[in-house]
Write a protein that holds these residues in place. Structure first.
Motif, PDB file in Angstrom:
ATOM      1  N   LEU A 254      -4.373 -23.802 -20.726  1.00 53.93           N
ATOM      2  CA  LEU A 254      -5.414 -22.885 -20.677  1.00 53.93           C
ATOM      3  C   LEU A 254      -5.494 -21.776 -20.780  1.00 53.93           C
ATOM      4  O   LEU A 254      -5.655 -21.174 -22.193  1.00 53.93           O
ATOM      5  CB  LEU A 254      -6.376 -24.033 -20.665  1.00 53.93           C
ATOM      6  CG  LEU A 254      -8.497 -22.999 -20.799  1.00 53.93           C
ATOM      7  CD1 LEU A 254      -8.144 -23.366 -22.847  1.00 53.93           C
ATOM      8  CD2 LEU A 254      -9.544 -24.066 -20.028  1.00 53.93           C
ATOM      9  N   VAL A 255      -5.382 -21.636 -19.610  1.00 52.70           N
ATOM     10  CA  VAL A 255      -4.976 -19.557 -19.470  1.00 52.70           C
ATOM     11  C   VAL A 255      -4.089 -18.953 -20.218  1.00 52.70           C
ATOM     12  O   VAL A 255      -5.216 -18.088 -21.131  1.00 52.70           O
ATOM     13  CB  VAL A 255      -5.236 -18.735 -17.892  1.00 52.70           C
ATOM     14  CG1 VAL A 255      -4.670 -17.794 -18.219  1.00 52.70           C
ATOM     15  CG2 VAL A 255      -5.880 -20.007 -17.193  1.00 52.70           C
ATOM     16  N   VAL A 256      -2.429 -19.988 -20.423  1.00 52.21           N
ATOM     17  CA  VAL A 256      -2.566 -18.965 -21.601  1.00 52.21           C
ATOM     18  C   VAL A 256      -2.874 -18.706 -23.171  1.00 52.21           C
ATOM     19  O   VAL A 256      -2.429 -17.467 -23.279  1.00 52.21           O
ATOM     20  CB  VAL A 256      -1.103 -19.266 -20.660  1.00 52.21           C
ATOM     21  CG1 VAL A 256      -0.119 -19.183 -23.087  1.00 52.21           C
ATOM     22  CG2 VAL A 256      -0.278 -19.302 -19.966  1.00 52.21           C
ATOM     23  N   LEU A 257      -3.335 -20.274 -23.380  1.00 52.61           N
ATOM     24  CA  LEU A 257      -3.759 -19.907 -25.055  1.00 52.61           C
ATOM     25  C   LEU A 257      -5.519 -19.329 -25.438  1.00 52.61           C
ATOM     26  O   LEU A 257      -5.246 -18.578 -25.866  1.00 52.61           O
ATOM     27  CB  LEU A 257      -4.017 -21.418 -24.967  1.00 52.61           C
ATOM     28  CG  LEU A 257      -3.046 -22.552 -25.132  1.00 52.61           C
ATOM     29  CD1 LEU A 257      -3.552 -23.445 -25.799  1.00 52.61           C
ATOM     30  CD2 LEU A 257      -2.014 -22.130 -26.053  1.00 52.61           C
ATOM     31  N   LEU A 258      -5.591 -18.955 -24.348  1.00 54.22           N
ATOM     32  CA  LEU A 258      -6.657 -18.429 -24.084  1.00 54.22           C
ATOM     33  C   LEU A 258      -5.997 -16.958 -24.030  1.00 54.22           C
ATOM     34  O   LEU A 258      -6.602 -15.501 -25.339  1.00 54.22           O
ATOM     35  CB  LEU A 258      -7.799 -18.255 -23.134  1.00 54.22           C
ATOM     36  CG  LEU A 258      -8.943 -19.666 -23.631  1.00 54.22           C
ATOM     37  CD1 LEU A 258      -9.325 -19.444 -21.590  1.00 54.22           C
ATOM     38  CD2 LEU A 258      -9.719 -19.768 -24.375  1.00 54.22           C
TER      39      LEU A 258
ATOM     40  N   GLU B 248       8.449 -21.803 -23.452  1.00 55.36           N
ATOM     41  CA  GLU B 248       8.009 -22.445 -22.493  1.00 55.36           C
ATOM     42  C   GLU B 248       8.637 -24.518 -22.736  1.00 55.36           C
ATOM     43  O   GLU B 248      10.005 -23.935 -23.215  1.00 55.36           O
ATOM     44  CB  GLU B 248       7.451 -23.567 -24.336  1.00 55.36           C
ATOM     45  CG  GLU B 248       6.376 -24.436 -24.412  1.00 55.36           C
ATOM     46  CD  GLU B 248       6.424 -26.004 -25.503  1.00 55.36           C
ATOM     47  OE1 GLU B 248       6.479 -26.747 -25.794  1.00 55.36           O
ATOM     48  OE2 GLU B 248       6.370 -25.083 -26.870  1.00 55.36           O
ATOM     49  N   TRP B 249       8.003 -24.596 -21.362  1.00 55.08           N
ATOM     50  CA  TRP B 249       9.467 -25.276 -20.904  1.00 55.08           C
ATOM     51  C   TRP B 249       8.855 -26.675 -20.046  1.00 55.08           C
ATOM     52  O   TRP B 249       7.536 -26.572 -19.969  1.00 55.08           O
ATOM     53  CB  TRP B 249      10.162 -25.283 -19.777  1.00 55.08           C
ATOM     54  CG  TRP B 249       9.347 -24.644 -18.448  1.00 55.08           C
ATOM     55  CD1 TRP B 249       9.581 -24.978 -17.146  1.00 55.08           C
ATOM     56  CD2 TRP B 249       8.832 -23.426 -18.183  1.00 55.08           C
ATOM     57  NE1 TRP B 249       8.926 -25.129 -16.366  1.00 55.08           N
ATOM     58  CE2 TRP B 249       8.603 -23.358 -16.720  1.00 55.08           C
ATOM     59  CE3 TRP B 249       8.842 -22.415 -18.859  1.00 55.08           C
ATOM     60  CZ2 TRP B 249       7.493 -22.503 -16.408  1.00 55.08           C
ATOM     61  CZ3 TRP B 249       7.559 -21.487 -18.293  1.00 55.08           C
ATOM     62  CH2 TRP B 249       7.347 -21.227 -17.083  1.00 55.08           C
ATOM     63  N   LYS B 250       9.372 -27.535 -19.972  1.00 52.46           N
ATOM     64  CA  LYS B 250       8.816 -28.880 -19.432  1.00 52.46           C
ATOM     65  C   LYS B 250       9.716 -29.087 -18.022  1.00 52.46           C
ATOM     66  O   LYS B 250      10.777 -29.211 -17.589  1.00 52.46           O
ATOM     67  CB  LYS B 250       9.219 -30.563 -20.091  1.00 52.46           C
ATOM     68  CG  LYS B 250       8.392 -30.086 -21.457  1.00 52.46           C
ATOM     69  CD  LYS B 250       9.052 -31.877 -22.376  1.00 52.46           C
ATOM     70  CE  LYS B 250       7.990 -31.913 -23.556  1.00 52.46           C
ATOM     71  NZ  LYS B 250       8.368 -33.529 -24.432  1.00 52.46           N
TER      72      LYS B 250
ATOM     73  N   SER C 119       4.728 -19.447 -19.763  1.00 52.56           N
ATOM     74  CA  SER C 119       4.890 -18.170 -19.547  1.00 52.56           C
ATOM     75  C   SER C 119       5.142 -17.010 -20.343  1.00 52.56           C
ATOM     76  O   SER C 119       5.966 -17.314 -21.259  1.00 52.56           O
ATOM     77  CB  SER C 119       6.083 -18.159 -17.888  1.00 52.56           C
ATOM     78  OG  SER C 119       5.856 -16.905 -17.484  1.00 52.56           O
ATOM     79  N   ASP C 120       4.643 -15.731 -19.675  1.00 50.69           N
ATOM     80  CA  ASP C 120       6.274 -14.671 -20.502  1.00 50.69           C
ATOM     81  C   ASP C 120       6.713 -14.118 -20.157  1.00 50.69           C
ATOM     82  O   ASP C 120       6.946 -13.380 -20.700  1.00 50.69           O
ATOM     83  CB  ASP C 120       4.667 -13.719 -20.673  1.00 50.69           C
ATOM     84  CG  ASP C 120       3.588 -13.218 -18.953  1.00 50.69           C
ATOM     85  OD1 ASP C 120       4.193 -14.117 -18.505  1.00 50.69           O
ATOM     86  OD2 ASP C 120       3.714 -11.937 -19.239  1.00 50.69           O
ATOM     87  N   ARG C 121       7.538 -14.434 -18.777  1.00 53.15           N
ATOM     88  CA  ARG C 121       8.481 -14.199 -18.215  1.00 53.15           C
ATOM     89  C   ARG C 121       9.586 -15.054 -18.312  1.00 53.15           C
ATOM     90  O   ARG C 121       8.987 -16.877 -18.817  1.00 53.15           O
ATOM     91  CB  ARG C 121       8.172 -14.496 -16.973  1.00 53.15           C
ATOM     92  CG  ARG C 121       7.406 -13.247 -16.207  1.00 53.15           C
ATOM     93  CD  ARG C 121       7.587 -12.698 -15.176  1.00 53.15           C
ATOM     94  NE  ARG C 121       6.098 -11.922 -14.298  1.00 53.15           N
ATOM     95  CZ  ARG C 121       5.688 -11.321 -13.400  1.00 53.15           C
ATOM     96  NH1 ARG C 121       6.723 -12.538 -12.511  1.00 53.15           N
ATOM     97  NH2 ARG C 121       4.775 -10.722 -12.976  1.00 53.15           N
TER      98      ARG C 121
ATOM     99  N   ALA D  79      14.125 -22.773 -20.696  1.00 53.25           N
ATOM    100  CA  ALA D  79      12.828 -22.774 -21.111  1.00 53.25           C
ATOM    101  C   ALA D  79      12.868 -22.473 -23.336  1.00 53.25           C
ATOM    102  O   ALA D  79      14.317 -21.713 -23.423  1.00 53.25           O
ATOM    103  CB  ALA D  79      12.058 -21.630 -21.065  1.00 53.25           C
ATOM    104  N   LYS D  80      11.906 -22.505 -23.342  1.00 55.97           N
ATOM    105  CA  LYS D  80      12.466 -22.020 -25.174  1.00 55.97           C
ATOM    106  C   LYS D  80      11.312 -20.315 -25.789  1.00 55.97           C
ATOM    107  O   LYS D  80      10.483 -21.396 -24.983  1.00 55.97           O
ATOM    108  CB  LYS D  80      12.626 -23.217 -26.082  1.00 55.97           C
ATOM    109  CG  LYS D  80      11.257 -24.171 -26.132  1.00 55.97           C
ATOM    110  CD  LYS D  80      11.315 -24.975 -27.475  1.00 55.97           C
ATOM    111  CE  LYS D  80       9.919 -25.832 -27.533  1.00 55.97           C
ATOM    112  NZ  LYS D  80      10.393 -26.731 -28.276  1.00 55.97           N
ATOM    113  N   LYS D  81      11.754 -20.008 -26.324  1.00 60.22           N
ATOM    114  CA  LYS D  81      10.335 -18.934 -26.805  1.00 60.22           C
ATOM    115  C   LYS D  81       9.661 -19.762 -28.128  1.00 60.22           C
ATOM    116  O   LYS D  81      10.724 -20.379 -28.898  1.00 60.22           O
ATOM    117  CB  LYS D  81      11.201 -18.048 -27.406  1.00 60.22           C
ATOM    118  CG  LYS D  81      11.705 -17.310 -26.547  1.00 60.22           C
ATOM    119  CD  LYS D  81      12.527 -15.743 -27.637  1.00 60.22           C
ATOM    120  CE  LYS D  81      13.177 -14.968 -26.481  1.00 60.22           C
ATOM    121  NZ  LYS D  81      13.765 -13.730 -27.278  1.00 60.22           N
TER     122      LYS D  81
END
Length: 276
Positions: A11-15, A27-29, A38-40, A45-47
């Motif tokens: 939620l924080v990232v989406l906001l 994004e990763w699982k 994350s921005d790192r 992870a995939k962009k």
């Protein structure tokens, strides 16, 4: 707790996505299948592509001074304003209608716009309601009013930019530019109303002789031929309507005829002007 924490992080990232529109988001699982953002960079992870909070579009068609069609097919009715009508089939154009349309065509050539909506997304004609802004941050609705090509017409609950629009209208009216210099839009006394009435947006002035209340509306009675009607659900926007009694007022809007009497629906106090 782990699932809740993960959801909170998402939620924080989406906001924050509009703020990170130019950053790389990953994004990763995890082993339990929960998504993380994350921005790192992170192993495996995939962009992902982040779309900004709004996008710019090209205008496909200009119908008139306050109605356009976007490239994606949406028909947009500009909020907070009204421009004179252009010619429709067997109906002649209102004074100033062609000028408003041509101004809008010229303004929107070779540029893109973004749309900002308000409380109501569409009107009864299924048109999208909103304010248009150019890439140069010009507010098209406001610029039309500044140029004297549109009058302010507020439809609650859509109240965005009301203060700015009314200030621009006051300046244009005082400077007598655009529609404010045209005799077709000069204020007329209520006593001049005839059986033919008046088509299109008009301005009428007279003294309020009675304030009448019904379950759904309040009526400001100017004469046995004309009343101005305010719906009760919007009374909170107005000052005490009883203070209108005995006052000389100008009202602005469209005439309706019922049982041999004319009425005008007043949606916002800006459509009532005190006469000195």
């Amino acid at each position: 707790m782990t699932i809740l924490f993960t959801h909170l992080k998402i939620l924080v990232v989406l906001l924050c996505l509009p703020l990170l529109a130019n950053a790389e988001i990953y994004e990763w699982k995890d082993a339990e299948g929960h998504k993380h953002f994350s921005d790192r960079p992170h192993p495996d992870a995939k962009k992902i592509t982040v779309k900004p909070g709004y996008s710019y579009q090209i205008i496909k068609t200009v119908y008139d001074g306050d109605t356009v069609v976007l490239e994606d097919g949406r028909k947009i009715r500009l909020l907070g304003i009204n421009t004179p009508e252009v010619r429709h089939r067997d109906k002649q154009a209102d004074a100033g209608g062609d000028e408003a349309k041509q101004w809008l065509i010229n303004k929107l050539q070779n540029t893109k716009i973004r749309l900002q909506t308000d409380e109501e997304l569409t009107d009864k004609y299924k048109r999208t309601l909103g304010h248009l802004f150019t890439e140069n941050k010009e507010h098209i609705n406001l610029e039309l009013v500044k140029a004297g090509l549109a009058e302010v017409s507020i439809y609650p609950p859509n109240l965005l930019y009301t203060t700015e629009l009314l200030a621009a209208q006051h300046q244009a009216e005082q400077a007598k530019i655009g529609i404010w210099q045209r005799p077709e839009y000069a204020v007329q006394p209520v006593s001049s109303l005839t059986e033919a009435g008046h088509t299109g947006w008009t301005r009428l002035a007279g003294k309020v002789s009675n304030v009448r209340n019904t379950r759904k509306s309040v009526y400001l009675e100017f004469s046995d031929k004309f009343v101005a009607r305010i719906e009760r659900k919007w009374l909170f926007l107005f000052p005490d309507v009883n203070n209108y009694l005995g006052k000389n007022l100008e009202v602005r809007g469209w005439l309706n005829r019922n049982r041999g009497r004319f009425s005008m629906l007043i949606r916002h106090p800006s459509a009532i002007v005190s006469m000195k």
